[in-house]
Design a protein around this motif. Structure first.
Motif, mmCIF file in Angstrom:
data_model
loop_
_atom_site.group_PDB
_atom_site.id
_atom_site.type_symbol
_atom_site.label_atom_id
_atom_site.label_comp_id
_atom_site.label_asym_id
_atom_site.label_seq_id
_atom_site.Cartn_x
_atom_site.Cartn_y
_atom_site.Cartn_z
ATOM 1 N N MET A 57 0.960 -1.315 0.035
ATOM 2 C CA MET A 57 -0.052 0.104 0.043
ATOM 3 C C MET A 57 0.712 1.194 -0.029
ATOM 4 S SD MET A 57 -2.943 -1.196 -0.263
ATOM 5 C CE MET A 57 -3.400 -2.663 -0.496
ATOM 6 N N GLY B 128 -11.503 3.746 2.241
ATOM 7 C CA GLY B 128 -10.134 3.082 2.536
ATOM 8 C C GLY B 128 -10.074 2.296 3.670
ATOM 9 N N SER B 129 -10.990 2.830 4.881
ATOM 10 C CA SER B 129 -10.748 2.009 6.072
ATOM 11 C C SER B 129 -11.636 0.430 5.687
ATOM 12 C CB SER B 129 -11.534 2.581 7.249
ATOM 13 O OG SER B 129 -10.641 3.806 7.640
ATOM 14 N N ALA C 120 -9.239 -1.444 3.699
ATOM 15 C CA ALA C 120 -7.957 -2.082 4.601
ATOM 16 C C ALA C 120 -8.639 -3.689 5.359
ATOM 17 C CB ALA C 120 -7.842 -1.304 5.416
ATOM 18 N N GLN D 265 -7.921 6.415 -0.718
ATOM 19 C CA GLN D 265 -8.199 4.988 -0.201
ATOM 20 C C GLN D 265 -7.010 4.331 0.199
ATOM 21 O OE1 GLN D 265 -11.642 2.589 -1.893
ATOM 22 N NE2 GLN D 265 -11.748 4.235 -3.224
ATOM 23 N N CYS E 288 -5.129 2.934 3.571
ATOM 24 C CA CYS E 288 -4.729 1.509 3.652
ATOM 25 C C CYS E 288 -3.277 1.635 4.292
ATOM 26 C CB CYS E 288 -4.868 0.683 2.653
ATOM 27 S SG CYS E 288 -6.589 0.238 2.150
ATOM 28 N N THR F 53 -3.208 -3.537 -7.780
ATOM 29 C CA THR F 53 -3.605 -2.540 -6.732
ATOM 30 C C THR F 53 -3.853 -1.287 -7.494
ATOM 31 O OG1 THR F 53 -2.053 -3.565 -5.167
ATOM 32 C CG2 THR F 53 -3.014 -1.471 -4.542
#
Length: 315
Positions: free
Chosen positions: A45, A75-76, A79, A186, A190, A228
């Motif tokens: 990340m 993003g949370s 993750a 995002q 992460c 990614t």
């Protein structure tokens, strides 16, 4: 015709994302151990966030407050998807992971229906079940085993991934946002979360990097750039131009690509049941896409001239 070409472009890019993600299981299995999960995710990340930040800087447009708020929330959730999925891969087989994570194509329409109130036809769920049945044949060859800890972790990841796709559409569908900015926030979120977690669990980031040989480094860079940066940038861009259910169905071809990678690269044998599974996945996904598209566009036909369909607002 322009609308048809636009839909084709979105679908094609989502299929490329599915292909990249289909290769993730083999790549991750080569790189990860239970102790290196967090360090791998943190390093992945961090590098992805740096690449995305460079692209944002080149564009010379500031990230807005709305993009920052939505990106941090999404993003949370993202993750959590990565954490459950990668820990799951470390404790189960790549084929089991590919089977279970594809349940997202069932969970997403259910969540989408609950959030939007837009009921999908029963035929859509039948199409999704056909695709899931194909995944079962492809991944297991017809032989099922009791779920392991890794299987349960990937199952949780499938649910959270559906939450992520649905939340992305809900938070960003009606608000002008830059897909590059949203993806950057995002992935940066992460990176911060996993970097902090790596201080307390498992291998450190320097220890993980020291163990990478040239071959592992190449796999790691592929994981960062293709699986990614490219994948999540395209997903964020596409989900704002179509529905979460359609995105989920297209990404549901991921197990087919995983099988192709396994056959071509790892030389995994595929039994007759596996080839039947591939056919069922393709048939179920294609049928589901057709049903979802007709259902989504149908309300616009009978609307009064002054009304505006929600899908048009998003595009």
């Amino acid at each position: 015709m322009p609308a048809l070409l636009s839909r084709f472009r979105v679908d094609l890019l989502l299929l490329l994302v599915a292909a990249a993600w289909g290769s993730t299981y083999l790549v991750a299995k080569e790189l990860v151990t239970p102790q290196s999960v967090v360090a791998l995710l943190a390093t992945r990340m961090l590098l992805a966030a740096v690449i995305m930040a460079a692209l944002v800087a080149a564009g010379r447009h500031r990230i807005t407050a709305a993009e920052l708020r939505s990106g941090m929330l999404l993003g949370s959730v993202l993750a959590a998807v990565f954490a459950f999925e990668t820990f799951g891969i470390a404790h189960t087989s790549a084929t089991n992971a590919g089977l279970i994570i594809s349940l997202t194509i069932v969970f997403t329409p259910i969540l989408d229906t609950a959030v939007s109130g837009r009921r999908l036809p029963g035929r859509f769920f039948l199409a999704a079940l056909i695709a899931i049945g194909g995944v079962a044949l492809l991944a297991s060859g017809g032989v099922f085993q009791a779920p392991s800890l890794g299987d349960l972790l990937v199952f949780a990841a499938a649910i959270i991934r559906a939450v992520h796709v649905t939340s992305m559409s809900k938070l960003t569908g009606n608000t002008p946002m830059n897909s590059l900015h949203l993806t950057t926030v995002q992935l940066s979120t992460c990176a911060v979360l996993f970097s902090a977690a790596s201080l307390f669990y498992g291998d450190s980031i320097p220890h993980f990097l020291a163990r990478l040989d040239p071959g592992s480094t190449a796999l790691f860079l592929y994981l960062v750039i293709a699986c990614t940066v490219f994948a999540f940038l395209i997903q964020t861009w596409a989900v704002r131009r179509t529905s979460p259910s359609r995105v989920s169905l297209l990404l549901g071809t991921e197990p087919v690509w995983a099988a192709i990678v396994g056959i071509a690269v790892a030389h995994d044998p595929v039994a007759l049941a596996g080839y039947l599974g591939i056919a069922l996945i393709l048939a179920g996904t294609a049928w589901g896409r057709s049903i979802e598209q007709r259902h989504r566009l149908a309300p616009a036909v009978g609307m009064a001239p002054h009304a505006t369909p929600a899908a048009a607002v998003r595009s």
